[in-house]
Design a protein around this motif. Structure first.
Motif, PDB file in Angstrom:
ATOM      1  N   GLU A   1     -16.213 -18.565 -27.026  1.00 48.59           N
ATOM      2  CA  GLU A   1     -14.867 -18.238 -26.565  1.00 48.59           C
ATOM      3  C   GLU A   1     -14.939 -17.639 -25.162  1.00 48.59           C
ATOM      4  O   GLU A   1     -15.829 -16.858 -24.849  1.00 48.59           O
ATOM      5  CB  GLU A   1     -14.198 -17.267 -27.531  1.00 48.59           C
ATOM      6  CG  GLU A   1     -14.072 -17.829 -28.934  1.00 48.59           C
ATOM      7  CD  GLU A   1     -13.046 -17.084 -29.778  1.00 48.59           C
ATOM      8  OE1 GLU A   1     -12.414 -16.145 -29.264  1.00 48.59           O
ATOM      9  OE2 GLU A   1     -12.865 -17.474 -30.950  1.00 48.59           O
ATOM     10  N   SER A   2     -13.983 -18.038 -24.303  1.00 43.78           N
ATOM     11  CA  SER A   2     -14.013 -17.565 -22.926  1.00 43.78           C
ATOM     12  C   SER A   2     -12.604 -17.268 -22.441  1.00 43.78           C
ATOM     13  O   SER A   2     -11.625 -17.873 -22.886  1.00 43.78           O
ATOM     14  CB  SER A   2     -14.659 -18.612 -22.007  1.00 43.78           C
ATOM     15  OG  SER A   2     -13.828 -19.764 -21.894  1.00 43.78           O
ATOM     16  N   ASP A   3     -12.521 -16.330 -21.513  1.00 44.53           N
ATOM     17  CA  ASP A   3     -11.237 -16.014 -20.897  1.00 44.53           C
ATOM     18  C   ASP A   3     -10.707 -17.211 -20.124  1.00 44.53           C
ATOM     19  O   ASP A   3      -9.492 -17.420 -20.022  1.00 44.53           O
ATOM     20  CB  ASP A   3     -11.386 -14.816 -19.954  1.00 44.53           C
ATOM     21  CG  ASP A   3     -11.667 -13.517 -20.700  1.00 44.53           C
ATOM     22  OD1 ASP A   3     -11.388 -13.458 -21.918  1.00 44.53           O
ATOM     23  OD2 ASP A   3     -12.170 -12.571 -20.065  1.00 44.53           O
ATOM     24  N   GLU A   4     -11.620 -18.011 -19.574  1.00 42.70           N
ATOM     25  CA  GLU A   4     -11.213 -19.189 -18.799  1.00 42.70           C
ATOM     26  C   GLU A   4     -10.470 -20.191 -19.674  1.00 42.70           C
ATOM     27  O   GLU A   4      -9.415 -20.730 -19.283  1.00 42.70           O
ATOM     28  CB  GLU A   4     -12.441 -19.845 -18.179  1.00 42.70           C
ATOM     29  CG  GLU A   4     -12.112 -21.069 -17.321  1.00 42.70           C
ATOM     30  CD  GLU A   4     -13.361 -21.775 -16.824  1.00 42.70           C
ATOM     31  OE1 GLU A   4     -13.209 -22.703 -15.992  1.00 42.70           O
ATOM     32  OE2 GLU A   4     -14.478 -21.434 -17.270  1.00 42.70           O
ATOM     33  N   GLU A   5     -10.996 -20.435 -20.873  1.00 41.90           N
ATOM     34  CA  GLU A   5     -10.335 -21.373 -21.785  1.00 41.90           C
ATOM     35  C   GLU A   5      -8.979 -20.837 -22.220  1.00 41.90           C
ATOM     36  O   GLU A   5      -7.983 -21.572 -22.236  1.00 41.90           O
ATOM     37  CB  GLU A   5     -11.211 -21.633 -23.009  1.00 41.90           C
ATOM     38  CG  GLU A   5     -10.590 -22.629 -23.991  1.00 41.90           C
ATOM     39  CD  GLU A   5     -11.478 -22.901 -25.188  1.00 41.90           C
ATOM     40  OE1 GLU A   5     -11.030 -23.627 -26.105  1.00 41.90           O
ATOM     41  OE2 GLU A   5     -12.623 -22.398 -25.227  1.00 41.90           O
ATOM     42  N   ARG A   6      -8.915 -19.555 -22.556  1.00 41.63           N
ATOM     43  CA  ARG A   6      -7.644 -18.971 -22.976  1.00 41.63           C
ATOM     44  C   ARG A   6      -6.615 -19.032 -21.846  1.00 41.63           C
ATOM     45  O   ARG A   6      -5.448 -19.353 -22.065  1.00 41.63           O
ATOM     46  CB  ARG A   6      -7.846 -17.523 -23.433  1.00 41.63           C
ATOM     47  CG  ARG A   6      -6.599 -16.895 -24.046  1.00 41.63           C
ATOM     48  CD  ARG A   6      -6.879 -15.461 -24.480  1.00 41.63           C
ATOM     49  NE  ARG A   6      -7.827 -15.391 -25.576  1.00 41.63           N
ATOM     50  CZ  ARG A   6      -7.477 -15.425 -26.855  1.00 41.63           C
ATOM     51  NH1 ARG A   6      -6.191 -15.537 -27.190  1.00 41.63           N
ATOM     52  NH2 ARG A   6      -8.399 -15.349 -27.803  1.00 41.63           N
ATOM     53  N   ALA A   7      -7.046 -18.730 -20.628  1.00 40.82           N
ATOM     54  CA  ALA A   7      -6.122 -18.771 -19.488  1.00 40.82           C
ATOM     55  C   ALA A   7      -5.595 -20.183 -19.276  1.00 40.82           C
ATOM     56  O   ALA A   7      -4.400 -20.381 -18.992  1.00 40.82           O
ATOM     57  CB  ALA A   7      -6.812 -18.248 -18.235  1.00 40.82           C
TER      58      ALA A   7
ATOM     59  N   LEU B   1      -9.846 -17.617 -30.282  1.00 43.53           N
ATOM     60  CA  LEU B   1      -9.715 -18.997 -29.810  1.00 43.53           C
ATOM     61  C   LEU B   1     -10.028 -20.015 -30.893  1.00 43.53           C
ATOM     62  O   LEU B   1      -9.450 -21.105 -30.911  1.00 43.53           O
ATOM     63  CB  LEU B   1     -10.627 -19.226 -28.606  1.00 43.53           C
ATOM     64  CG  LEU B   1     -10.043 -18.893 -27.230  1.00 43.53           C
ATOM     65  CD1 LEU B   1     -11.114 -18.993 -26.163  1.00 43.53           C
ATOM     66  CD2 LEU B   1      -8.878 -19.804 -26.902  1.00 43.53           C
TER      67      LEU B   1
ATOM     68  N   PRO C   1      -2.640 -12.349 -27.786  1.00 43.25           N
ATOM     69  CA  PRO C   1      -4.022 -12.174 -27.310  1.00 43.25           C
ATOM     70  C   PRO C   1      -5.002 -11.780 -28.403  1.00 43.25           C
ATOM     71  O   PRO C   1      -6.217 -11.989 -28.254  1.00 43.25           O
ATOM     72  CB  PRO C   1      -3.883 -11.061 -26.264  1.00 43.25           C
ATOM     73  CG  PRO C   1      -2.473 -11.185 -25.761  1.00 43.25           C
ATOM     74  CD  PRO C   1      -1.675 -11.590 -26.962  1.00 43.25           C
TER      75      PRO C   1
END
Length: 337
Positions: free
Chosen positions: A300-306, A154, A150
């Motif tokens: 960068e977004s949490d959505e892309e990482r998820a 990204l 984490p």
């Protein structure tokens, strides 16, 4: 990654056996700025004689590079990471190609490059070894697993996905290191145990030469990976010990069911068991797949990482990636069911 092209990246490959050598040759053949380093002088001489780019000093290989790929033997990867860490630039990405990930990921968190280290595992190889066995086309359409922590931004994950898909022609998939080890235990490591079991049983039999004299496709296919150098096999089993041991009870249970059906001359039960296995094997190449593009903005977004971290556990692969000033689009292929 819209403001840096894959072709402008500078690479270093540390360790040039089968996998590292194939990476080095692929990048060199593609015209990339790449340099190799290997601790074995004979390997370096072999490379120089074939105009494969090498340097004699590890620090010279790493300084000023954008991507460093560690392709040392699995047991040597932590030490290799420690050796290159002091020479890495502030924006240099480092990855490895070992077949077990949890241990090396944990070690990476103890270094000063935890935010730039992405453990990786290209699901490709042969039973051969060394730079002489290197094949620049080894990774074509292979699945290449990435296990970023984490802490890794990204933008570096995107960079490595671009490299894997664009330069190597592979298909990227991402998952946590622990999930990788549990999955690869069944897809790769336990098959090595089973192949060794069959070959070892024949070696201990009363007539191994007679068996080898009649060995055809089933025996050759079933024991092919025992041609892998023993050190490589031992490395993968020892470094993924917990996951291998957790996965073997299911193998033992299914084998026990098969043997019970044979002993009891239960043709119906035996047919059902073999058919169950047959259907799974058919899915290896015959699964219906769906494909769609997942688009994310430049920030960068949490959505892309998820999304990225779910690609491996769903059994899918990123087969193409395109970035521009507005963001990044991933062409993702996954099972349709």
């Amino acid at each position: 990654m819209w403001n840096e092209t894959v072709g402008s990246l500078r690479f270093a490959v540390i360790g040039t056996g089968l996998i590292g050598g194939s990476i080095l040759r692929r990048l060199s053949d593609a015209g990339a700025d790449v340099i190799g380093w290997d601790p074995d002088p004979e390997t370096v001489r072999y490379g120089h004689a074939r105009t494969i780019p090498f340097t004699d000093r590890l620090s010279d290989a790493v300084i000023g590079r954008d991507v460093v790929l560690l392709a040392a033997p699995l047991s040597a990867i932590p030490a290799a990471l420690d050796s290159v860490a002091p020479h890495l630039g502030s924006d240099c990405l480092v990855t490895d190609v070992g077949s077990a990930k949890a241990g090396v990921a944990a070690h990476g968190r103890t270094t000063g490059v935890a935010d730039r280290f992405i453990p990786g595992h290209p699901m490709a190889g042969t039973e051969r070894a060394g730079l002489a066995a290197a094949d620049p086309e080894l990774f074509d359409e292979a699945t290449w697993v990435l296990c970023p922590d984490p802490a890794v931004p990204l933008r570096l994950i995107r960079r490595l996905i671009h490299v894997v898909v664009t330069l190597f022609g592979a298909q990227a998939t991402l998952m946590a290191a622990e999930d990788h080890d549990r999955t690869v235990a069944l897809s790769s490591h336990i098959p090595h145990l089973l192949a060794a079991t069959l070959a070892g049983a024949v070696a201990r039999s009363d007539s191994p030469d007679a068996v080898l004299g009649l060995a055809a496709g089933s025996f050759r296919d079933g024991t092919r990976v025992t041609g892998t150098p023993p050190r490589r096999t031992v490395d993968m089993l020892a470094h993924n010990r917990a996951a291998v041991l957790a996965g073997t009870p299911g193998v033992e249970e299914f084998l026990a069911d098969l043997l019970a059906a044979v002993r009891q001359d239960d043709v119906k039960a035996l047919t059902e068991l073999v058919d169950e296995a047959h259907r799974l094997r058919d899915r290896l190449t015959g699964r219906p797949m769906r494909q769609r593009v997942h688009r994310f903005g430049a920030a960068e977004s949490d959505e892309e990482r998820a999304f990225l971290m779910s690609t491996g556990t769903t059994g899918g692969q990123i087969v193409d990636v395109v970035s521009d000033p507005e963001g990044t689009g991933y062409t993702f292929r996954s099972p349709a069911g």
